[in-house]
Motif scaffolding. Structure first.
Motif, PDB file in Angstrom:
ATOM      1  N   GLU A 134       0.840  -1.205   0.000  1.00 19.60           N
ATOM      2  CA  GLU A 134       0.000   0.000   0.000  1.00 19.60           C
ATOM      3  C   GLU A 134       0.869   1.247   0.000  1.00 19.60           C
ATOM      4  O   GLU A 134       1.886   1.306   0.698  1.00 19.60           O
ATOM      5  N   VAL A 135       0.456   2.252  -0.772  1.00 22.21           N
ATOM      6  CA  VAL A 135       1.105   3.564  -0.739  1.00 22.21           C
ATOM      7  C   VAL A 135       0.419   4.377   0.351  1.00 22.21           C
ATOM      8  O   VAL A 135      -0.796   4.583   0.315  1.00 22.21           O
ATOM      9  N   LEU A 136       1.225   4.823   1.322  1.00 23.12           N
ATOM     10  CA  LEU A 136       0.708   5.632   2.427  1.00 23.12           C
ATOM     11  C   LEU A 136       0.869   7.117   2.145  1.00 23.12           C
ATOM     12  O   LEU A 136       0.214   7.946   2.764  1.00 23.12           O
ATOM     13  N   GLY A 137       1.787   7.454   1.224  1.00 21.63           N
ATOM     14  CA  GLY A 137       2.053   8.848   0.890  1.00 21.63           C
ATOM     15  C   GLY A 137       3.259   8.961  -0.006  1.00 21.63           C
ATOM     16  O   GLY A 137       3.682   7.993  -0.646  1.00 21.63           O
ATOM     17  N   GLY A 138       3.815  10.155  -0.046  1.00 19.97           N
ATOM     18  CA  GLY A 138       5.004  10.417  -0.846  1.00 19.97           C
ATOM     19  C   GLY A 138       5.856  11.463  -0.149  1.00 19.97           C
ATOM     20  O   GLY A 138       5.364  12.244   0.671  1.00 19.97           O
ATOM     21  N   THR A 139       7.133  11.470  -0.475  1.00 18.38           N
ATOM     22  CA  THR A 139       8.052  12.428   0.120  1.00 18.38           C
ATOM     23  C   THR A 139       9.211  12.631  -0.846  1.00 18.38           C
ATOM     24  O   THR A 139       9.308  11.945  -1.861  1.00 18.38           O
ATOM     25  N   GLY A 140      10.072  13.566  -0.555  1.00 17.61           N
ATOM     26  CA  GLY A 140      11.203  13.769  -1.447  1.00 17.61           C
ATOM     27  C   GLY A 140      12.209  14.763  -0.915  1.00 17.61           C
ATOM     28  O   GLY A 140      11.905  15.565  -0.030  1.00 17.61           O
ATOM     29  N   LEU A 141      13.401  14.658  -1.466  1.00 14.00           N
ATOM     30  CA  LEU A 141      14.481  15.621  -1.249  1.00 14.00           C
ATOM     31  C   LEU A 141      14.680  16.344  -2.567  1.00 14.00           C
ATOM     32  O   LEU A 141      15.026  15.721  -3.573  1.00 14.00           O
ATOM     33  N   HIS A 142      14.458  17.648  -2.556  1.00 18.89           N
ATOM     34  CA  HIS A 142      14.457  18.422  -3.793  1.00 18.89           C
ATOM     35  C   HIS A 142      15.519  19.521  -3.744  1.00 18.89           C
ATOM     36  O   HIS A 142      15.553  20.308  -2.791  1.00 18.89           O
ATOM     37  N   LEU A 156      18.797  21.201   0.470  1.00 20.90           N
ATOM     38  CA  LEU A 156      17.715  20.379  -0.070  1.00 20.90           C
ATOM     39  C   LEU A 156      16.418  20.754   0.644  1.00 20.90           C
ATOM     40  O   LEU A 156      16.431  21.103   1.828  1.00 20.90           O
ATOM     41  N   GLU A 157      15.322  20.658  -0.087  1.00 19.23           N
ATOM     42  CA  GLU A 157      13.999  20.890   0.485  1.00 19.23           C
ATOM     43  C   GLU A 157      13.296  19.547   0.625  1.00 19.23           C
ATOM     44  O   GLU A 157      13.334  18.727  -0.289  1.00 19.23           O
ATOM     45  N   ILE A 158      12.648  19.345   1.752  1.00 13.64           N
ATOM     46  CA  ILE A 158      11.851  18.140   1.970  1.00 13.64           C
ATOM     47  C   ILE A 158      10.392  18.483   1.727  1.00 13.64           C
ATOM     48  O   ILE A 158       9.866  19.465   2.260  1.00 13.64           O
ATOM     49  N   GLY A 159       9.751  17.667   0.914  1.00  9.79           N
ATOM     50  CA  GLY A 159       8.314  17.763   0.709  1.00  9.79           C
ATOM     51  C   GLY A 159       7.683  16.446   1.128  1.00  9.79           C
ATOM     52  O   GLY A 159       8.356  15.414   1.123  1.00  9.79           O
ATOM     53  N   TYR A 160       6.395  16.462   1.488  1.00 10.38           N
ATOM     54  CA  TYR A 160       5.730  15.236   1.904  1.00 10.38           C
ATOM     55  C   TYR A 160       4.227  15.386   1.812  1.00 10.38           C
ATOM     56  O   TYR A 160       3.690  16.487   1.866  1.00 10.38           O
ATOM     57  N   THR A 208      -2.948  10.089   8.327  1.00 16.47           N
ATOM     58  CA  THR A 208      -2.463  11.295   9.006  1.00 16.47           C
ATOM     59  C   THR A 208      -2.681  11.163  10.505  1.00 16.47           C
ATOM     60  O   THR A 208      -3.493  10.348  10.960  1.00 16.47           O
ATOM     61  N   GLY A 209      -1.933  11.941  11.263  1.00 19.90           N
ATOM     62  CA  GLY A 209      -2.075  11.933  12.708  1.00 19.90           C
ATOM     63  C   GLY A 209      -1.402  10.763  13.398  1.00 19.90           C
ATOM     64  O   GLY A 209      -1.588  10.554  14.591  1.00 19.90           O
ATOM     65  N   ARG A 210      -0.602   9.994  12.664  1.00 19.36           N
ATOM     66  CA  ARG A 210       0.081   8.827  13.234  1.00 19.36           C
ATOM     67  C   ARG A 210       1.594   9.019  13.304  1.00 19.36           C
ATOM     68  O   ARG A 210       2.316   8.103  13.648  1.00 19.36           O
ATOM     69  N   ALA A 261       3.255  22.259   9.142  1.00 19.84           N
ATOM     70  CA  ALA A 261       4.116  23.117   9.962  1.00 19.84           C
ATOM     71  C   ALA A 261       4.518  22.402  11.247  1.00 19.84           C
ATOM     72  O   ALA A 261       5.658  22.528  11.715  1.00 19.84           O
ATOM     73  N   GLU A 262       3.611  21.630  11.799  1.00 24.29           N
ATOM     74  CA  GLU A 262       3.911  20.904  13.039  1.00 24.29           C
ATOM     75  C   GLU A 262       4.985  19.840  12.816  1.00 24.29           C
ATOM     76  O   GLU A 262       5.805  19.582  13.701  1.00 24.29           O
ATOM     77  N   VAL A 263       5.032  19.228  11.643  1.00 24.53           N
ATOM     78  CA  VAL A 263       6.095  18.268  11.321  1.00 24.53           C
ATOM     79  C   VAL A 263       7.459  18.950  11.428  1.00 24.53           C
ATOM     80  O   VAL A 263       8.375  18.450  12.076  1.00 24.53           O
ATOM     81  N   ALA A 264       7.583  20.103  10.791  1.00 22.33           N
ATOM     82  CA  ALA A 264       8.851  20.848  10.831  1.00 22.33           C
ATOM     83  C   ALA A 264       9.221  21.221  12.263  1.00 22.33           C
ATOM     84  O   ALA A 264      10.377  21.050  12.685  1.00 22.33           O
ATOM     85  N   ARG A 265       8.258  21.712  13.001  1.00 22.87           N
ATOM     86  CA  ARG A 265       8.500  22.119  14.395  1.00 22.87           C
ATOM     87  C   ARG A 265       8.958  20.924  15.235  1.00 22.87           C
ATOM     88  O   ARG A 265       9.918  21.029  15.992  1.00 22.87           O
TER      89      ARG A 265
END
Length: 192
Positions: free
Chosen positions: A69-77, A85-89, A96-98, A133-137
Motif C-alpha cells: 500500500e502507498v501511504l504517501g510520498g516524500t522527497g528531497l528536492h 535540499l527541500e523536503i516535501g511530503y 495522518t495523525g500517526r 508546519a507541526e512536522v517541521a517544528r
C-alpha cells in the motif's frame, strides 16, 4: 518504508492519490493534474525515477512495511539553492495523525545531512497547513519567516509560504537526528 518510485508502482500510487484528491488539492499543486490513467501515472513515475537515478531530484514513495500500500510520498528536492535540499511530503488522509510524515521527514533529514552532506535543509508549507508546519517544528526546524504571495496554490491563487530551516550545525542536537532509519544504496550497501 521509503523507496524510490518505480513505474511498476503506478497502480498503487494512482489508487492512493485519487482516493485522497480532496485531501491533497488544497496543498499540492501537482494534484490538479488528476485524474489520470495508469499509463500516465507510470510515465510520471518513470520521469521521477530518471531524475532520481541522475542524482537530480529524489522522490520517494511511502509504503506499508510489506510494500502493498502507498501511504504517501516524500522527497528531497534541490530547488532551494546550492548546498541545500527541500523536503516535501504528503500522507493519505487515513494515515495522518500517526507520525508518519514526521518519521519520513526525519529520515530524509538524516539522509540529507549524513549522506548528501548538505549545509541546510528546508521545509516549505502554506501557513494554513497546520499539520505540515507541526512536522517541521517537531523535528527541530526553525521558522525563518513567511513569504507573502510566493506559493501558487492549486486553484491558481498566490498564497503565503512558511520557510522552516535546519542548519548543519544545528542538526546533531535536533530531534531529527534521533530518527531511527536504515538507508541503503541501489546495490544494497548500508548507508545509515
Amino acid at each position: 518504508m521509503l523507496r524510490c518510485w518505480s513505474p511498476s508502482d503506478a497502480g498503487l500510487a494512482l489508487r492512493a492519490i485519487e482516493a485522497n484528491l480532496e485531501h491533497l488539492r488544497p496543498w499540492m499543486e501537482w494534484a490538479k493534474r488528476y485524474p489520470m490513467n495508469e499509463a500516465q501515472q507510470a510515465g510520471q513515475l518513470r520521469r521521477m525515477r530518471g531524475l532520481f537515478d541522475l542524482g537530480q531530484d529524489f522522490a520517494y514513495g511511502v509504503f506499508s512495511r510489506d510494500g502493498a500500500e502507498v501511504l504517501g510520498g516524500t522527497g528531497l528536492h534541490p530547488r532551494v539553492g546550492e548546498g541545500a535540499l527541500e523536503i516535501g511530503y504528503w500522507m493519505s488522509a487515513r494515515h495522518t495523525g500517526r507520525g508518519l510524515a514526521t518519521e519520513a521527514a526525519g529520515a530524509l533529514t538524516r539522509v540529507a545531512f549524513e549522506v548528501e552532506g548538505v549545509r541546510r535543509v528546508e521545509i516549505h508549507c502554506d501557513p494554513r497547513n497546520l499539520r505540515s508546519a507541526e512536522v517541521a517544528r517537531r523535528l527541530g526546524f526553525v521558522h525563518e519567516g513567511t513569504l507573502r504571495q510566493r506559493l501558487v496554490a492549486p486553484d491558481g491563487v498566490l498564497r503565503d509560504v512558511m520557510i522552516w530551516t535546519l542548519l548543519s550545525e544545528e542538526y546533531r542536537a535536533s530531534p531529527a537526528a534521533a530518527t531511527r532509519v536504515e538507508a541503503f544504496d541501489v546495490l544494497g550497501k548500508k548507508l545509515l
